[in-house]
Write an enzyme that holds these catalytic residues in place. Structure first.
Site, PDB file in Angstrom:
ATOM      1  N   THR A  51       0.859  -1.176   0.000  1.00 41.99           N
ATOM      2  CA  THR A  51       0.000   0.000   0.000  1.00 41.99           C
ATOM      3  C   THR A  51       0.887   1.216   0.000  1.00 41.99           C
ATOM      4  O   THR A  51       1.943   1.207   0.614  1.00 41.99           O
ATOM      5  CB  THR A  51      -0.863  -0.019   1.283  1.00 41.99           C
ATOM      6  OG1 THR A  51      -1.818  -1.059   1.156  1.00 41.99           O
ATOM      7  CG2 THR A  51      -1.560   1.286   1.534  1.00 41.99           C
TER       8      THR A  51
ATOM      9  N   VAL B  72     -13.186  -4.462   3.115  1.00 43.64           N
ATOM     10  CA  VAL B  72     -12.508  -3.171   3.223  1.00 43.64           C
ATOM     11  C   VAL B  72     -11.355  -3.362   4.194  1.00 43.64           C
ATOM     12  O   VAL B  72     -11.529  -3.972   5.258  1.00 43.64           O
ATOM     13  CB  VAL B  72     -13.485  -2.087   3.723  1.00 43.64           C
ATOM     14  CG1 VAL B  72     -12.750  -0.797   4.031  1.00 43.64           C
ATOM     15  CG2 VAL B  72     -14.573  -1.836   2.672  1.00 43.64           C
TER      16      VAL B  72
ATOM     17  N   GLY C 259       0.425  -3.777   5.096  1.00 48.31           N
ATOM     18  CA  GLY C 259       0.395  -5.153   5.540  1.00 48.31           C
ATOM     19  C   GLY C 259      -1.044  -5.628   5.656  1.00 48.31           C
ATOM     20  O   GLY C 259      -1.945  -5.043   5.062  1.00 48.31           O
TER      21      GLY C 259
HETATM   22  C1  SD4 Z   1      -5.070  -3.857   3.194  1.00 46.36           C
HETATM   23  N1  SD4 Z   1      -3.229  -2.791   4.289  1.00 46.36           N
HETATM   24  O1  SD4 Z   1      -5.968  -3.680   2.393  1.00 46.36           O
HETATM   25  C2  SD4 Z   1      -3.793  -3.095   3.006  1.00 46.36           C
HETATM   26  C3  SD4 Z   1      -2.904  -3.875   2.114  1.00 46.36           C
HETATM   27  C4  SD4 Z   1      -1.465  -3.619   2.305  1.00 46.36           C
HETATM   28  O2  SD4 Z   1       0.668  -4.339   2.158  1.00 46.36           O
HETATM   29  O3  SD4 Z   1      -1.004  -2.677   2.810  1.00 46.36           O
HETATM   30  N2  SD4 Z   1      -0.630  -4.495   1.965  1.00 46.36           N
HETATM   31  O4  SD4 Z   1      -5.144  -4.649   4.129  1.00 46.36           O
END
Ligand code: SD4
Length: 342
Positions: free
Chosen positions: A194, A223, A246
């Site tokens: 992200t 979400v 994450g």
């Molecule tokens: C989520 N935190 O949708 C986001 C995805 C993400 O590294 O950051 N992945 O859970």
């Protein structure tokens, strides 16, 4: 063609005249130098590109809020990877849904969750913040609002993402990847990442933004933390700002970005605060934490920066006006620092 992160990183660093990777990788402790003229930090190696888009705003004494929006918009459309914006991987039904949020250090904030076919969810999030009495709009309602504000509806799912989804259907296994040491593991880049971006401007104001396509192959309607204020993002001019990347369920469970800011309020450095939030994640679900990745990035009101992750592999990019190479890529420390857990 989708750019691998490694290629992207190399070309970005070359384009910006930064030194080669090993020399730009700094230690993961708190970056304590004061940030005269502002500073911007972003998650992951593609944060280099987001910072480059955000920095001109800060350099002309612009607002942190405008800077983070510019950085997030860059990630949403100029970056073609599987985890953010228009090249993101879809959910298990083959639908690409996007999450984003934006927050100003004065407490104003907005978010959109599970929005479809809108290229710049971060700007829709800003419109939610500025033009509605609400903080979070989701799914069809968010899309309708975006269209009412002049955002164009356009299909975003790429052929490559559709192909990857068809491939995934063969096993249909939902197993978030760790992205540990992922700059060294070719192909380990499909499940999550992200763009979280935090800025301190020359007026001493903070802001942050977060944008993602969420976890690949998630359930339709899921979400994550990124559009949820306090989970994937939090900013308070009096203290600092934090963002996360994450497995978002862990951030939501722990109100994690808010927790990082509150730990800074109690006197911790950004690095210590991020570590504290990681420890909380472990405390709550010790067994699960061994097999998922969670990463925090924070900046305080003095411009000090720090990060921490559950597992190795998390890097963040920093850009400010100090002389020397402007784009620094910094490896975060991690609780399970030793091994590669996959
Ligand atoms: C989520 N935190 O949708 C986001 C995805 C993400 O590294 O950051 N992945 O859970």
């Amino acid at each position: 063609m989708m750019t691998s992160r490694r290629q992207f990183l190399q070309s970005s660093l070359l384009a910006t005249g930064a030194l080669a990777l090993p020399r730009t990788m700094l230690a993961g402790g708190t970056v304590s130098r004061r940030a005269a003229g502002g500073r911007v930090v972003s998650t992951w190696d593609f944060g280099v590109g987001a910072n480059a888009a955000a920095w001109p705003v800060l350099a002309r004494n612009g607002a942190a809020l405008d800077a983070v929006e510019a950085g997030a918009r860059w990630a949403e459309s100029d970056l073609c990877n599987s985890t953010v914006g228009h090249c993101g991987y879809p959910d298990r039904d083959g639908v690409l849904t996007l999450d984003a949020s934006i927050m100003n250090g004065d407490g104003s904030c907005g978010g959109v969750g599970a929005i479809e076919d809108i290229e710049h969810p971060v700007s829709v999030a800003r419109a939610v913040m500025e033009k509605t009495p609400h903080v979070l709009l989701v799914a069809h309602g968010a899309q309708e609002f975006a269209i009412s504000q002049g955002f164009a509806k356009k299909p975003l799912l790429t052929d490559e993402a559709r192909k990857a989804w068809r491939e995934w259907l063969k096993t249909s296994e939902y197993k978030p990847k760790m992205n540990v040491e992922r700059t060294r593991i070719p192909g380990d880049e499909h499940n999550h990442d992200t763009l979280g971006i935090l800025a301190l401007d020359a007026h001493g104001k903070l802001a942050g933004a977060c944008t993602t396509s969420g976890m690949a192959w998630k359930m339709h309607g899921r979400v994550g933390d990124s559009p949820i204020i306090g989970a994937g993002l939090y900013a308070d001019n009096e203290i600092g700002a934090a963002t996360a990347s994450g497995v978002g369920e862990e951030m939501i469970r722990n109100s994690a970005s808010f927790l990082v800011v509150e730990l800074m309020r109690q006197g911790r450095t950004p690095r210590e605060a991020c570590r504290g939030a990681i420890e909380r994640v472990v405390q709550k679900r010790p067994a699960a934490s061994k097999n998922l990745q969670v990463c925090f990035l924070a900046i305080n009101r003095h411009g000090e920066v720090g990060a921490y992750a559950l597992h190795p592999g998390f890097v963040y990019a920093m850009h400010d006006a100090t002389p020397g190479p402007h784009d620094k890529l910094i490896a975060a420390e991690s609780i399970y620092g030793g091994g590669v857990v996959r």
